[in-house]
Design an enzyme around this catalytic site. Structure first.
Site, mmCIF file in Angstrom:
data_model
loop_
_atom_site.group_PDB
_atom_site.id
_atom_site.type_symbol
_atom_site.label_atom_id
_atom_site.label_comp_id
_atom_site.label_asym_id
_atom_site.label_seq_id
_atom_site.Cartn_x
_atom_site.Cartn_y
_atom_site.Cartn_z
ATOM 1 N N TYR A 76 -9.822 -10.579 -5.491
ATOM 2 C CA TYR A 76 -9.074 -10.873 -6.712
ATOM 3 C C TYR A 76 -9.454 -12.195 -7.394
ATOM 4 C CZ TYR A 76 -6.070 -7.138 -5.021
ATOM 5 O OH TYR A 76 -5.591 -5.932 -4.583
ATOM 6 N N ARG B 231 0.849 -1.185 0.000
ATOM 7 C CA ARG B 231 0.000 0.000 0.000
ATOM 8 C C ARG B 231 0.888 1.240 0.000
ATOM 9 N NH1 ARG B 231 -1.992 -3.523 3.998
ATOM 10 N NH2 ARG B 231 -4.027 -4.436 3.501
ATOM 11 N N LYS C 154 -2.754 -1.178 8.220
ATOM 12 C CA LYS C 154 -4.209 -1.249 8.202
ATOM 13 C C LYS C 154 -4.763 -2.298 9.157
ATOM 14 C CE LYS C 154 -8.039 -1.521 4.898
ATOM 15 N NZ LYS C 154 -8.415 -1.690 3.488
ATOM 16 N N HIS D 238 -3.256 3.118 -6.361
ATOM 17 C CA HIS D 238 -3.604 1.868 -5.684
ATOM 18 C C HIS D 238 -3.696 0.705 -6.671
ATOM 19 C CE1 HIS D 238 -5.054 -0.434 -2.255
ATOM 20 N NE2 HIS D 238 -6.017 -0.940 -3.023
ATOM 21 N N HIS E 131 -3.280 -9.687 3.778
ATOM 22 C CA HIS E 131 -4.705 -9.895 4.034
ATOM 23 C C HIS E 131 -4.901 -10.747 5.282
ATOM 24 C CE1 HIS E 131 -6.090 -9.068 -0.385
ATOM 25 N NE2 HIS E 131 -5.923 -7.966 0.313
ATOM 26 N N ARG F 58 -1.050 -2.003 -6.800
ATOM 27 C CA ARG F 58 -1.247 -3.165 -5.917
ATOM 28 C C ARG F 58 -2.021 -4.246 -6.673
ATOM 29 N NH1 ARG F 58 -1.251 -4.504 -0.372
ATOM 30 N NH2 ARG F 58 -3.156 -5.421 0.476
#
Length: 369
Positions: A350, A201, A239, A314, A340, A317
């Site tokens: 994805y 990120r 995050k 972004h 994740h 990514r």
């Protein structure tokens, strides 16, 4: 508690509901009814509400006071950048409309009109939904403080968002983009290459210092994120908990970083600035750059050739994930590189980029005929 008949035949009900903890004065409720039965029922219901802690106090807190309570709680229980964002959004978008409001009298219709005003102001639906979430939390705080019993935001629905198609560059498109970068823009070449081959990120990349690169193991230690709020740098944890991770990088990217570090040292020397491994990797002035600099530069570079369509920062990514899928990497590897929390998140975001497994399954059924 008392019920007294008035000269006009109506009944005056008076009930004590305890001591106000802020004023130390006894709180009372008084009301006039046409008959004694209604007065008795009102007294009974009022006592039940008070005992069940659903009673709304006589404290007339204004919106700004409730807002301050909410921000104090946010500052206490959340990361600094979360608090800063809440404070900025409230002061910029909410306070101008609600600062003089009588919080007990705000209705769902008022909230819908406010939502419409934000639309008329030209804000994106996503931004408006985020503002409405914060506004709802402020009114929830008013419920906690027993100023109101119901939240006027509760019945106001979020605006529907159009799911934008995910964009990404293929390796060929990325190579064309890199070739369009001029020699005097070397830092940008390194930054975009780094973003494309790590999938990190933007805030995570900007927070990196040279100390976070393990050259021996060829790994990046990701454990912080950088953002600007009111021109102030805020460094926080990433995050999510799973975003704290180590990412392996290839040898050519290490070499590219080496070259940029030397150029950065020369740049710092030119400006008589001290250079050390505590410096942000992509810093070229007295402080770390902002995300906007790299976002705008993508469009500037792509305008040099109409064969390449600009993507968002972004989307680098997303491009990294598409690259990994092209190389037949599995979900678990991609999950770990992206940070994740679960494979489900990776698949939800994805999954559509992976080859169609159903087609392969159907083709194998031909062997049974």
């Amino acid at each position: 508690m008392s019920i007294r008949k008035l000269n006009d035949g109506r009944f005056f009900a008076d009930i004590s509901i305890g001591i106000d903890p802020l004023t130390s004065k006894r709180r009372r409720k008084r009301k006039i009814f046409k008959n004694k039965k209604d007065a008795e029922e009102w007294i009974s219901k009022t006592k039940q509400l008070y005992k069940s802690q659903q009673f709304i106090s006589d404290r007339h807190l204004d919106f700004s006071t409730v807002k301050d309570f909410y921000l104090e709680e946010s500052k206490l229980h959340h990361k600094p950048n979360y608090y800063k964002i809440q404070e900025y959004t409230i002061n910029k978008h909410i306070i101008p409309t609600f600062k003089n409001s009588i919080i007990k009298k705000v209705t769902p219709t008022d909230i819908r009109q406010y939502q419409s005003k934000l639309i008329d102001d030209g804000l994106s639906y996503k931004s408006i939904n985020n503002i409405m979430i914060i506004l709802k939390k402020i009114f929830d705080k008013a419920i906690d403080e027993q100023v109101i019993s119901t939240n006027p935001c509760k019945s106001v629905k979020n605006l529907s968002l159009d799911n934008k198609q995910m964009k990404f560059w293929t390796p060929e498109q990325f190579k064309l983009f890199i070739q369009l970068i001029n020699k005097d823009e070397y830092m940008f070449k390194v930054f975009y290459t780094f973003a494309y081959f790590t999938g990190m990120r933007c805030g995570e990349i900007l927070a990196l210092t040279w100390n976070d690169i393990d050259e021996f193991r060829k790994e990046i230690n990701v454990y912080k994120s950088l953002t600007y709020i009111n021109r102030e740098i805020i460094i926080t944890k990433p995050k999510t908990k799973n975003s704290i991770r180590r990412i392996s990088i290839n040898s050519k990217l290490i070499e590219l970083l080496h070259d940029w570090k030397q150029e950065q040292q020369d740049l710092f020397s030119k400006y008589r600035m001290k250079h050390s491994n505590d410096i942000h990797i992509f810093q070229y002035k007295d402080q770390a750059p902002t995300k906007d600099i790299f976002s705008r530069k993508i469009r500037t570079i792509c305008e040099r050739d109409d064969k390449i369509e600009a993507i968002r920062l972004h989307d680098f990514r997303h491009s990294h994930v598409a690259l990994l899928i092209h190389q037949r990497e599995d979900y678990t590897t991609i999950k770990e590189r992206l940070g994740h929390a679960s494979i489900k998140t990776t698949i939800d975001v994805y999954g559509h980029l992976f080859p169609n497994k159903q087609r392969e399954t159907a083709d194998r059924l031909d062997d049974l005929f």
